[in-house]
Design a protein around this motif. Structure first.
Motif, PDB file in Angstrom:
ATOM      1  N   ALA A 156       0.897  -1.387  -0.037  1.00 57.07           N
ATOM      2  CA  ALA A 156       0.108   0.000  -0.132  1.00 57.07           C
ATOM      3  C   ALA A 156       0.779   1.140   0.120  1.00 57.07           C
ATOM      4  O   ALA A 156       0.574   2.292  -0.730  1.00 57.07           O
ATOM      5  N   LYS A 157       1.967   1.192   0.770  1.00 61.97           N
ATOM      6  CA  LYS A 157       2.857   2.300   0.459  1.00 61.97           C
ATOM      7  C   LYS A 157       3.336   2.676  -0.728  1.00 61.97           C
ATOM      8  O   LYS A 157       3.764   3.766  -1.234  1.00 61.97           O
ATOM      9  N   ARG A 158       3.505   1.592  -1.558  1.00 67.45           N
ATOM     10  CA  ARG A 158       3.796   1.718  -2.893  1.00 67.45           C
ATOM     11  C   ARG A 158       2.667   1.936  -3.912  1.00 67.45           C
ATOM     12  O   ARG A 158       3.056   2.077  -5.144  1.00 67.45           O
ATOM     13  N   GLY A 159       1.498   2.000  -3.135  1.00 64.19           N
ATOM     14  CA  GLY A 159       0.361   2.507  -4.060  1.00 64.19           C
ATOM     15  C   GLY A 159      -0.375   1.244  -4.610  1.00 64.19           C
ATOM     16  O   GLY A 159      -1.226   1.348  -5.595  1.00 64.19           O
ATOM     17  N   GLU A 203     -18.961  -2.159  10.508  1.00 62.03           N
ATOM     18  CA  GLU A 203     -19.587  -2.262   8.997  1.00 62.03           C
ATOM     19  C   GLU A 203     -18.989  -3.310   8.241  1.00 62.03           C
ATOM     20  O   GLU A 203     -18.225  -4.023   8.574  1.00 62.03           O
ATOM     21  N   ARG A 204     -19.352  -3.480   6.961  1.00 59.82           N
ATOM     22  CA  ARG A 204     -18.955  -4.358   5.862  1.00 59.82           C
ATOM     23  C   ARG A 204     -18.036  -3.589   4.988  1.00 59.82           C
ATOM     24  O   ARG A 204     -18.475  -2.644   4.465  1.00 59.82           O
ATOM     25  N   TYR A 205     -16.922  -4.181   4.402  1.00 60.04           N
ATOM     26  CA  TYR A 205     -16.009  -3.511   3.663  1.00 60.04           C
ATOM     27  C   TYR A 205     -15.492  -3.957   2.366  1.00 60.04           C
ATOM     28  O   TYR A 205     -15.443  -5.439   2.462  1.00 60.04           O
ATOM     29  N   SER A 206     -15.117  -3.408   1.289  1.00 58.54           N
ATOM     30  CA  SER A 206     -14.745  -4.124   0.251  1.00 58.54           C
ATOM     31  C   SER A 206     -13.173  -3.622   0.075  1.00 58.54           C
ATOM     32  O   SER A 206     -12.795  -2.790   0.894  1.00 58.54           O
ATOM     33  N   PRO A 207     -12.384  -4.633  -0.715  1.00 58.71           N
ATOM     34  CA  PRO A 207     -11.188  -4.140  -1.060  1.00 58.71           C
ATOM     35  C   PRO A 207     -10.828  -2.714  -1.347  1.00 58.71           C
ATOM     36  O   PRO A 207      -9.829  -2.295  -0.914  1.00 58.71           O
ATOM     37  N   GLN A 208     -11.834  -2.174  -1.994  1.00 52.71           N
ATOM     38  CA  GLN A 208     -11.765  -0.943  -2.400  1.00 52.71           C
ATOM     39  C   GLN A 208     -11.732  -0.018  -1.286  1.00 52.71           C
ATOM     40  O   GLN A 208     -11.184   0.943  -1.067  1.00 52.71           O
ATOM     41  N   ASP A 209     -12.808  -0.184  -0.291  1.00 52.16           N
ATOM     42  CA  ASP A 209     -12.926   0.391   0.682  1.00 52.16           C
ATOM     43  C   ASP A 209     -11.470   0.441   1.520  1.00 52.16           C
ATOM     44  O   ASP A 209     -11.014   1.345   2.327  1.00 52.16           O
ATOM     45  N   VAL A 210     -10.948  -0.808   1.680  1.00 42.98           N
ATOM     46  CA  VAL A 210      -9.843  -1.031   2.181  1.00 42.98           C
ATOM     47  C   VAL A 210      -8.547  -0.133   1.822  1.00 42.98           C
ATOM     48  O   VAL A 210      -7.883   0.633   2.256  1.00 42.98           O
ATOM     49  N   ALA A 211      -8.312  -0.211   0.318  1.00 41.13           N
ATOM     50  CA  ALA A 211      -7.546   0.748  -0.276  1.00 41.13           C
ATOM     51  C   ALA A 211      -7.715   2.295   0.062  1.00 41.13           C
ATOM     52  O   ALA A 211      -6.702   2.837   0.267  1.00 41.13           O
ATOM     53  N   ASP A 212      -8.942   2.587   0.093  1.00 38.03           N
ATOM     54  CA  ASP A 212      -9.161   4.099   0.290  1.00 38.03           C
ATOM     55  C   ASP A 212      -8.899   4.482   1.716  1.00 38.03           C
ATOM     56  O   ASP A 212      -8.180   5.535   2.167  1.00 38.03           O
ATOM     57  N   VAL A 213      -8.900   3.512   2.548  1.00 35.96           N
ATOM     58  CA  VAL A 213      -8.487   3.760   3.922  1.00 35.96           C
ATOM     59  C   VAL A 213      -7.005   3.931   4.111  1.00 35.96           C
ATOM     60  O   VAL A 213      -6.277   4.686   4.856  1.00 35.96           O
ATOM     61  N   LEU A 218      -1.962   6.875   4.771  1.00 33.42           N
ATOM     62  CA  LEU A 218      -0.802   7.071   4.418  1.00 33.42           C
ATOM     63  C   LEU A 218      -0.296   8.359   3.421  1.00 33.42           C
ATOM     64  O   LEU A 218       0.696   8.582   3.310  1.00 33.42           O
ATOM     65  N   GLY A 219      -1.444   8.918   2.946  1.00 34.72           N
ATOM     66  CA  GLY A 219      -1.455  10.275   2.300  1.00 34.72           C
ATOM     67  C   GLY A 219      -0.903  10.072   0.650  1.00 34.72           C
ATOM     68  O   GLY A 219      -0.217  10.590   0.393  1.00 34.72           O
ATOM     69  N   ASN A 220      -1.090   8.777   0.234  1.00 29.89           N
ATOM     70  CA  ASN A 220      -0.866   8.394  -1.077  1.00 29.89           C
ATOM     71  C   ASN A 220      -1.932   7.728  -1.543  1.00 29.89           C
ATOM     72  O   ASN A 220      -2.575   6.899  -0.959  1.00 29.89           O
ATOM     73  N   PRO A 221      -2.116   7.711  -3.023  1.00 29.06           N
ATOM     74  CA  PRO A 221      -3.197   6.980  -3.573  1.00 29.06           C
ATOM     75  C   PRO A 221      -2.910   5.592  -3.488  1.00 29.06           C
ATOM     76  O   PRO A 221      -1.660   5.023  -3.546  1.00 29.06           O
ATOM     77  N   VAL A 222      -3.956   4.514  -3.409  1.00 29.07           N
ATOM     78  CA  VAL A 222      -3.498   3.160  -3.631  1.00 29.07           C
ATOM     79  C   VAL A 222      -4.654   2.418  -4.394  1.00 29.07           C
ATOM     80  O   VAL A 222      -5.723   2.706  -4.268  1.00 29.07           O
ATOM     81  N   LYS A 223      -4.040   1.709  -5.233  1.00 33.72           N
ATOM     82  CA  LYS A 223      -5.073   1.034  -6.244  1.00 33.72           C
ATOM     83  C   LYS A 223      -5.159  -0.673  -6.010  1.00 33.72           C
ATOM     84  O   LYS A 223      -4.220  -1.307  -5.750  1.00 33.72           O
ATOM     85  N   VAL A 224      -6.555  -0.919  -6.278  1.00 30.68           N
ATOM     86  CA  VAL A 224      -6.755  -2.334  -5.890  1.00 30.68           C
ATOM     87  C   VAL A 224      -6.200  -3.095  -6.967  1.00 30.68           C
ATOM     88  O   VAL A 224      -6.732  -2.706  -8.163  1.00 30.68           O
ATOM     89  N   GLU A 225      -5.463  -4.070  -6.838  1.00 31.98           N
ATOM     90  CA  GLU A 225      -5.145  -5.292  -7.869  1.00 31.98           C
ATOM     91  C   GLU A 225      -5.401  -6.627  -7.756  1.00 31.98           C
ATOM     92  O   GLU A 225      -5.175  -7.216  -6.717  1.00 31.98           O
ATOM     93  N   VAL A 226      -6.730  -7.124  -8.398  1.00 29.00           N
ATOM     94  CA  VAL A 226      -7.134  -8.263  -8.087  1.00 29.00           C
ATOM     95  C   VAL A 226      -6.649  -9.328  -8.846  1.00 29.00           C
ATOM     96  O   VAL A 226      -6.500  -9.429 -10.008  1.00 29.00           O
TER      97      VAL A 226
END
Length: 303
Positions: A156-159, A203-213, A218-226
């Motif tokens: 996640a630190k690497r985005g 609550e219930r969360y998706s991987p996209q929610d996890v990436a957003d959190v 972290l203060g950097n964009p995080v992209k989900v890769e499935v």
């Protein structure tokens, strides 16, 4: 005296800590002497026992009145299903003749009969074996561990947030500490016939929610890769899983995803939000590079 298996793990440590905070006597069952002194300083007794040693474990159970049961993970380089079924048999056999008046056992959302489907089958068999005993047993089925995302901190630190769960799929997640608190509460309740409780987070969360959190923390964009399903087994193998373990974990994940992680009602909610959990994780700056576990059942550092 309350006996707690897995006291050095996330859930077991929360069970023991909650009981100690309530002024209850605790024996922390440890696989090794690591943290033995720490638990004693906190007021707990300790017992270093291999839970596959049925007689030794029964002897520990005989010193208490109630016990928290957790089936530890097998080394993923082994046939995990075979090894963990053997551990289940030992733990359940140790309950026989122990004199315990009640046990609380950790299980998972989606536990079901079958073979070669990891925790879903192993923990179901654990539940059924306890139900067949005369000792009253409370089963606590936990949702997907929020701690499964710990190993994704570096990525996640690497985005990037690698996952084998569909990016937009909202699933029940829970902090291990909340599972431990709930289990401690059930241990303190009056013994009753075999019952099952479900525990998840606020609550219930998706991987996209996890990436957003992660991104917010972290203060950097995080992209989900499935990761595509046809690559799951190879990915597990690359991480050191045996062929048998990789197949079992992949099947467990597929069943979980296809069933929507067997969401259930009624259930109780823990208080820890994903934002709180990941915020604390980022603050501690922990992480490594690994594939998040397939199912996210109520187990230690696997899912």
């Amino acid at each position: 005296m309350f006996i707690v298996i897995g006291a050095n793990g996330r859930v077991g440590s929360a069970v023991a800590s909650t009981l100690l905070s309530a002024g209850r006597p605790v024996t922390a069952v440890l696989h090794s002497s690591d943290n033995d002194a720490d638990w004693r300083k906190r007021g707990a007794q300790t017992a270093v026992v291999d839970v596959r040693n049925t007689e030794a474990l029964r002897a520990v159970f005989r010193t208490g009145t109630r016990a928290f049961l957790l089936n530890p993970n097998a080394d993923v380089s082994t046939d995990t299903d075979r090894e963990e079924h053997a551990t289940v048999r030992s733990i359940v056999a140790a309950v026989d003749g122990s004199g315990l008046e009640k046990v609380v056992a950790a299980s998972t959302y989606g536990a079901q009969p079958g073979e070669r489907c990891g925790d879903l089958n192993i923990l179901y068999d654990f539940e059924q074996a306890l139900a067949a005993r005369s000792t009253p047993a409370t089963i606590q089925r936990g949702a997907y561990y929020m701690s499964n995302w710990d190993e994704m901190l570096g990525a996640a630190k690497r985005g990037v947030l690698p996952t084998i769960i569909p990016g937009d799929m909202k699933i029940p997640m829970v902090a291990p500490a909340d599972l431990g608190k709930a289990a401690a509460r059930h241990l303190l309740e009056r013994p009753c016939d075999h019952d099952v409780h479900y525990v998840e987070g606020p609550e219930r969360y998706s991987p996209q929610d996890v990436a957003d959190v992660f991104a917010a923390a972290l203060g950097n964009p995080v992209k989900v890769e499935v990761l595509p399903r046809d690559q799951w087994i190879a990915a597990y193998r690359k991480l050191g899983f045996s062929a048998a373990a990789a197949e079992s974990y992949a099947r467990m994940t597929a069943v979980s995803v296809d069933s929507g992680f067997a969401m259930s009602a009624p259930f109780e909610r823990g208080r820890t939000t994903l934002e709180d959990y990941i915020g604390a994780l980022v603050a501690k700056s922990r992480g490594s590079h690994a594939l998040p576990g397939g199912h996210g059942a109520a187990r230690e550092s696997r899912h």
